[in-house]
Design an enzyme around this catalytic site. Structure first.
Site, short mmCIF file in Angstrom:
data_model
loop_
_atom_site.label_atom_id
_atom_site.label_comp_id
_atom_site.label_asym_id
_atom_site.label_seq_id
_atom_site.Cartn_x
_atom_site.Cartn_y
_atom_site.Cartn_z
N SER A 103 44.48 30.39 46.15
CA SER A 103 45.32 30.11 44.97
C SER A 103 46.77 30.06 45.42
CB SER A 103 45.14 31.22 43.93
OG SER A 103 46.19 31.15 43.00
N HIS A 122 43.12 26.10 44.71
CA HIS A 122 43.16 26.55 43.31
C HIS A 122 44.61 26.53 42.83
CE1 HIS A 122 41.48 28.90 39.91
NE2 HIS A 122 42.64 29.56 39.93
N ASP A 171 47.10 27.25 39.59
CA ASP A 171 47.17 27.96 38.31
C ASP A 171 48.26 27.37 37.43
OD1 ASP A 171 45.19 30.08 38.58
OD2 ASP A 171 46.41 30.75 40.27
N MET A 204 50.13 27.67 33.96
CA MET A 204 50.37 28.65 32.89
C MET A 204 51.52 28.17 32.01
SD MET A 204 50.17 32.20 35.00
CE MET A 204 48.99 32.47 36.32
N HIS A 222 43.34 25.27 37.16
CA HIS A 222 42.93 26.32 36.22
C HIS A 222 43.96 26.33 35.10
CE1 HIS A 222 42.42 30.98 35.64
NE2 HIS A 222 42.03 30.30 34.58
N MET A 259 45.62 27.67 32.11
CA MET A 259 45.80 28.84 31.25
C MET A 259 46.85 28.47 30.23
SD MET A 259 45.68 31.59 34.34
CE MET A 259 45.94 30.27 35.53
N MET A 264 37.00 35.38 34.93
CA MET A 264 38.25 36.03 35.32
C MET A 264 37.99 37.50 35.61
SD MET A 264 40.60 33.79 35.46
CE MET A 264 41.85 35.00 35.93
N GLY A 274 49.41 36.93 39.80
CA GLY A 274 48.68 37.22 41.03
C GLY A 274 48.85 38.68 41.37
N ASP A 315 37.82 34.76 39.86
CA ASP A 315 39.26 34.64 40.10
C ASP A 315 39.98 35.92 39.70
OD1 ASP A 315 41.88 33.76 40.32
OD2 ASP A 315 41.75 32.31 38.68
N SER A 340 46.85 36.42 46.49
CA SER A 340 47.71 37.32 47.27
C SER A 340 47.06 37.78 48.56
CB SER A 340 48.14 38.52 46.41
OG SER A 340 47.01 39.15 45.86
C1 DX5 Z 1 45.69 34.79 37.73
C2 DX5 Z 1 45.32 33.51 38.40
C3 DX5 Z 1 44.74 33.68 39.75
C4 DX5 Z 1 45.64 34.34 40.76
C5 DX5 Z 1 44.76 35.16 41.64
O1 DX5 Z 1 45.99 34.56 36.41
O2 DX5 Z 1 44.40 32.77 37.62
O3 DX5 Z 1 44.24 32.45 40.26
O4 DX5 Z 1 46.38 33.45 41.54
O5 DX5 Z 1 45.59 35.90 42.47
P1 DX5 Z 1 45.06 37.19 43.23
O6 DX5 Z 1 44.00 36.73 44.18
O7 DX5 Z 1 46.29 37.69 43.89
O8 DX5 Z 1 44.53 38.12 42.19
ZN ZN Z 2 43.39 31.02 38.59
#
Ligand code: DX5
Ligand code: ZN
Length: 220
Positions: A7, A32, A34, A36, A65, A67, A136, A143, A174, A197
């Site tokens: 991600s 991936h 994200d 948002m 993804h 959100m 999720m 992250g 995820d 991360s």
């Molecule tokens: C969180 C995201 C994830 C995030 C995961 O809302 O959808 O994709 O990047 O990050 P880690 O692996 O650090 O939890």
């Molecule tokens: Zn995600």
């Protein structure tokens, strides 16, 4: 086959192209991304122009993804911007059938995502129209959060439901995944494992990605 999807949320955005090349060379098979909107989740990240730019800069398929509220307004545009997989949240879309169908019609795989406190029963119908289910394992938005351990059981139950119903949707997971828990996550039945991360926050993302993949193989 189990895939690790780095991600980019935890990547250094000022050198995003180079960060993506690193995981591409290290054998990632998906990327991936994200998206948002500051409404569905309390954070704002990236949108269509960046997805478009990334899709031109990498051969890795982009897994977007979303959100965002009202994902039906934008889902097809993410396919047009280059995403090969687009997921929407069941909590955000009362017309998930329409949106999932539109994603497929536009030429991408359609995913239905579910928050930690949303029961699997909410997916009963939508799962029939989806190519993958995104479980999720943190509350979406950021992250680097801690893995919610109940997610393992949720993945196991989803695996069972899909198998019993003869549905071919893959399971993506995820949030909070690292080399300590990736084996269990794979063992529970997840096939696409997102990690932010633990890869981009590591001193060497290529090494971190390989470690994750090796830990997964050990389980299966
Ligand atoms: C969180 C995201 C994830 C995030 C995961 O809302 O959808 O994709 O990047 O990050 P880690 O692996 O650090 O939890
Ligand atoms: Zn995600």
């Amino acid at each position: 086959m189990i895939e690790i999807a780095p991600s980019i949320l935890s990547a250094n955005f000022s050198r995003l192209g180079e960060e993506i090349k690193i995981v591409e060379r290290a054998g990632a098979s998906l990327l991936h991304v994200d998206v948002m909107d500051g409404r569905f989740v309390p954070n704002i990240t990236i949108g269509l122009p960046v997805v478009n730019a990334i899709s031109r800069a990498t051969r890795l398929p982009i897994d977007a993804h979303l959100m965002i509220v009202e994902p039906g307004r934008y889902a097809e545009q993410f396919v047009q911007a280059g995403a090969k997989m687009v997921s929407i949240h069941i909590e955000a879309d009362p017309h998930a059938h329409r949106t999932l169908t539109a994603i497929r019609a536009a030429g991408a795989q359609a995913g239905i995502a579910v928050n930690p406190a949303t029961p699997l029963s909410a997916l009963d119908e939508a799962v029939k129209f989806a190519d993958y289910v995104l479980v999720m394992s943190v509350n979406p938005g950021f992250g680097g959060q801690e893995f919610i351990s109940n997610s393992l059981d949720k993945v196991r139950r989803l695996r069972k439901i899909l198998d019993e119903r003869g549905l071919r949707a893959r399971i993506e997971i995820d949030g909070g995944i690292n080399s300590d828990n990736v084996a269990e996550v794979a063992g529970a039945g997840a096939e696409i494992i997102v990690s932010g991360s633990a890869i981009f926050g590591a001193p060497d993302p290529a090494v971190a990605l390989r470690e994750l993949r090796e830990a997964t193989v050990l389980w299966v």
